[in-house]
Write a protein that holds these residues in place. Structure first.
Motif, PDB file in Angstrom:
ATOM      1  N   LYS A   1       0.820  -1.192   0.000  1.00 38.49           N
ATOM      2  CA  LYS A   1       0.000   0.000   0.000  1.00 38.49           C
ATOM      3  C   LYS A   1       0.867   1.261   0.000  1.00 38.49           C
ATOM      4  O   LYS A   1       0.433   2.287  -0.486  1.00 38.49           O
ATOM      5  N   GLY A   2       2.070   1.143   0.524  1.00 37.65           N
ATOM      6  CA  GLY A   2       2.976   2.290   0.522  1.00 37.65           C
ATOM      7  C   GLY A   2       3.359   2.703  -0.887  1.00 37.65           C
ATOM      8  O   GLY A   2       3.462   3.894  -1.187  1.00 37.65           O
ATOM      9  N   PHE A   3       3.549   1.717  -1.768  1.00 39.59           N
ATOM     10  CA  PHE A   3       3.891   2.036  -3.150  1.00 39.59           C
ATOM     11  C   PHE A   3       2.718   2.694  -3.861  1.00 39.59           C
ATOM     12  O   PHE A   3       2.907   3.555  -4.711  1.00 39.59           O
ATOM     13  N   VAL A   4       1.509   2.298  -3.521  1.00 36.20           N
ATOM     14  CA  VAL A   4       0.327   2.926  -4.105  1.00 36.20           C
ATOM     15  C   VAL A   4       0.299   4.404  -3.723  1.00 36.20           C
ATOM     16  O   VAL A   4       0.029   5.271  -4.560  1.00 36.20           O
ATOM     17  N   ALA A   5       0.602   4.695  -2.467  1.00 39.88           N
ATOM     18  CA  ALA A   5       0.626   6.093  -2.023  1.00 39.88           C
ATOM     19  C   ALA A   5       1.685   6.890  -2.780  1.00 39.88           C
ATOM     20  O   ALA A   5       1.444   8.038  -3.176  1.00 39.88           O
ATOM     21  N   VAL A   6       2.841   6.289  -2.997  1.00 44.69           N
ATOM     22  CA  VAL A   6       3.907   6.970  -3.748  1.00 44.69           C
ATOM     23  C   VAL A   6       3.451   7.212  -5.184  1.00 44.69           C
ATOM     24  O   VAL A   6       3.650   8.295  -5.730  1.00 44.69           O
ATOM     25  N   LEU A   7       2.820   6.214  -5.800  1.00 52.89           N
ATOM     26  CA  LEU A   7       2.340   6.376  -7.176  1.00 52.89           C
ATOM     27  C   LEU A   7       1.291   7.476  -7.267  1.00 52.89           C
ATOM     28  O   LEU A   7       1.265   8.232  -8.241  1.00 52.89           O
ATOM     29  N   GLN A   8       0.440   7.573  -6.264  1.00 49.36           N
ATOM     30  CA  GLN A   8      -0.582   8.614  -6.277  1.00 49.36           C
ATOM     31  C   GLN A   8       0.029  10.007  -6.146  1.00 49.36           C
ATOM     32  O   GLN A   8      -0.488  10.968  -6.712  1.00 49.36           O
ATOM     33  N   ASP A   9       1.129  10.115  -5.426  1.00 48.69           N
ATOM     34  CA  ASP A   9       1.787  11.409  -5.229  1.00 48.69           C
ATOM     35  C   ASP A   9       2.847  11.707  -6.286  1.00 48.69           C
ATOM     36  O   ASP A   9       3.408  12.805  -6.317  1.00 48.69           O
ATOM     37  N   LEU A  10       3.124  10.738  -7.153  1.00 48.59           N
ATOM     38  CA  LEU A  10       4.217  10.892  -8.115  1.00 48.59           C
ATOM     39  C   LEU A  10       4.102  12.117  -9.025  1.00 48.59           C
ATOM     40  O   LEU A  10       5.117  12.775  -9.275  1.00 48.59           O
ATOM     41  N   PRO A  11       2.919  12.484  -9.516  1.00 53.21           N
ATOM     42  CA  PRO A  11       2.870  13.708 -10.337  1.00 53.21           C
ATOM     43  C   PRO A  11       3.397  14.939  -9.599  1.00 53.21           C
ATOM     44  O   PRO A  11       4.098  15.763 -10.183  1.00 53.21           O
ATOM     45  N   ASP A  12       3.084  15.049  -8.312  1.00 58.39           N
ATOM     46  CA  ASP A  12       3.585  16.184  -7.527  1.00 58.39           C
ATOM     47  C   ASP A  12       5.080  16.037  -7.236  1.00 58.39           C
ATOM     48  O   ASP A  12       5.822  17.021  -7.284  1.00 58.39           O
ATOM     49  N   ILE A  13       5.500  14.819  -6.941  1.00 59.55           N
ATOM     50  CA  ILE A  13       6.919  14.569  -6.658  1.00 59.55           C
ATOM     51  C   ILE A  13       7.771  14.910  -7.873  1.00 59.55           C
ATOM     52  O   ILE A  13       8.864  15.456  -7.757  1.00 59.55           O
ATOM     53  N   THR A  14       7.244  14.608  -9.074  1.00 60.44           N
ATOM     54  CA  THR A  14       7.977  14.827 -10.320  1.00 60.44           C
ATOM     55  C   THR A  14       8.283  16.301 -10.560  1.00 60.44           C
ATOM     56  O   THR A  14       9.263  16.624 -11.224  1.00 60.44           O
ATOM     57  N   ILE A  15       7.476  17.176 -10.005  1.00 58.35           N
ATOM     58  CA  ILE A  15       7.747  18.611 -10.151  1.00 58.35           C
ATOM     59  C   ILE A  15       9.109  18.951  -9.551  1.00 58.35           C
ATOM     60  O   ILE A  15       9.888  19.698 -10.144  1.00 58.35           O
ATOM     61  N   ASP A  16       9.401  18.389  -8.384  1.00 51.27           N
ATOM     62  CA  ASP A  16      10.673  18.664  -7.708  1.00 51.27           C
ATOM     63  C   ASP A  16      11.786  17.705  -8.108  1.00 51.27           C
ATOM     64  O   ASP A  16      12.959  18.063  -8.064  1.00 51.27           O
ATOM     65  N   ILE A  17      11.397  16.473  -8.472  1.00 49.12           N
ATOM     66  CA  ILE A  17      12.387  15.450  -8.823  1.00 49.12           C
ATOM     67  C   ILE A  17      11.988  14.849 -10.170  1.00 49.12           C
ATOM     68  O   ILE A  17      11.266  13.843 -10.227  1.00 49.12           O
ATOM     69  N   PRO A  18      12.423  15.438 -11.271  1.00 46.16           N
ATOM     70  CA  PRO A  18      12.005  14.975 -12.600  1.00 46.16           C
ATOM     71  C   PRO A  18      12.334  13.510 -12.904  1.00 46.16           C
ATOM     72  O   PRO A  18      11.644  12.873 -13.691  1.00 46.16           O
ATOM     73  N   MET A  19      13.360  12.969 -12.275  1.00 46.25           N
ATOM     74  CA  MET A  19      13.747  11.579 -12.516  1.00 46.25           C
ATOM     75  C   MET A  19      12.937  10.590 -11.671  1.00 46.25           C
ATOM     76  O   MET A  19      13.131   9.380 -11.779  1.00 46.25           O
ATOM     77  N   ALA A  20      12.030  11.071 -10.844  1.00 44.11           N
ATOM     78  CA  ALA A  20      11.269  10.205  -9.935  1.00 44.11           C
ATOM     79  C   ALA A  20      10.537   9.062 -10.653  1.00 44.11           C
ATOM     80  O   ALA A  20      10.604   7.922 -10.189  1.00 44.11           O
TER      81      ALA A  20
END
Length: 68
Positions: free
Chosen positions: A1-20
């Motif tokens: 379930k932790g990976f699901v949470a990361v995937l859900q937040d990935l669009p926002d994370i990508t703003i700061d970390i393009p290689m995410a």
């Protein structure tokens, strides 16, 4: 379930970390190969991520592993 949470937040994370997407895709690929994560749990989150247009190329192998 932790990976699901990361995937859900990935669009926002990508703003700061393009290689995410590439990093997360590589980790998920390896974990799927080792059967450490559940395909049915990841599939909906990956579909949402694809619909958001975030890192499609980074998750092609992951999608193929889930489909197999």
């Amino acid at each position: 379930k932790g990976f699901v949470a990361v995937l859900q937040d990935l669009p926002d994370i990508t703003i700061d970390i393009p290689m995410a997407p590439k990093i997360v895709g590589g980790v998920l690929e390896k974990l799927l190969e080792l059967e450490f994560v559940s395909k049915p749990i990841l599939a909906p989150a990956l579909k949402e991520l694809e619909e958001a247009g975030c890192g499609r190329q980074a998750f092609e192998k992951v999608q193929a592993l889930i489909a197999a």
